[in-house]
Design a protein around this motif. Sequence first.
Motif: not given
Length: 257
Positions: A27-29, A47-48, A53-54, A64-66
């Motif tokens: 959801k955060l993503y 948020k990313l 981390a999670r 998320a890294q990209i």
Amino acid sequence: MALALCAALAGCESAPKDEYANISPDKLYADAKEDAADGNYETATKKLEKVEARASGTLLAQQAQIDLAYAYYKTGEKAQALAKLERFIRLHPTSPALDYAYYLQGLVNFNDDLGLFGRLSRQDLSERDQQASRDAYESFKTLTERFPNSKYTGDARLRMGFIVNSMAAGEVHVARYYYRRGAYVAAANRAQQAVKEYRQSPAIEEALSIMAQSYGALGLDPLRDDALRVLRQSFPNSPYLNGPVAKVDDKPWWQLW
């Protein structure tokens, strides 16, 4: 003991709370992507970072890294964007997003925005430090060689051509500077380097002119004539065949030499 316990409880109460603690990584993503789509990259970045981390060790973390690297790029955090991309490329050499990582790495270094001062001063990209351009070129080159069918390859090739012309113009800019200062040997050498390394660039027209006039000033008439011959053959209608290297007054207001 009672005082110590009260102090500890007070410390806990004053500790900052994680506003995203009760939101799942998925959801955060999704929320971060919406923020980025709306141009709210600073919020998306926060948020990313939590998602990365999670969800460590998962495909979601890789994505998320990209996205985080791109968000850093959009907020002007160039060093952080490059660090994130270098780490991604090192840790995920088989990722399906590797072509995009190289492309984004090139984009971060490919800065064609001179900013307000650059526009006011009529400064050209070729007059700036060329290291970032070289780094961008290497990233785009890696992309085109390793992923010739990538959807990013076409644009990367166009940018590579622009970078080559920019670097050639940078060499000519330095040669022009030396010529104006009367350092004719340095001017000729720098212009000759541009001609050797960037044969297809439009900038070599002026480079040949600088070579000819520098050799002429040094009394090296055979070398001057050779440079003029190549200039005439390559650019038969060149204005440099009948004019000076550059008008003395054709300079930005800030340039004193």
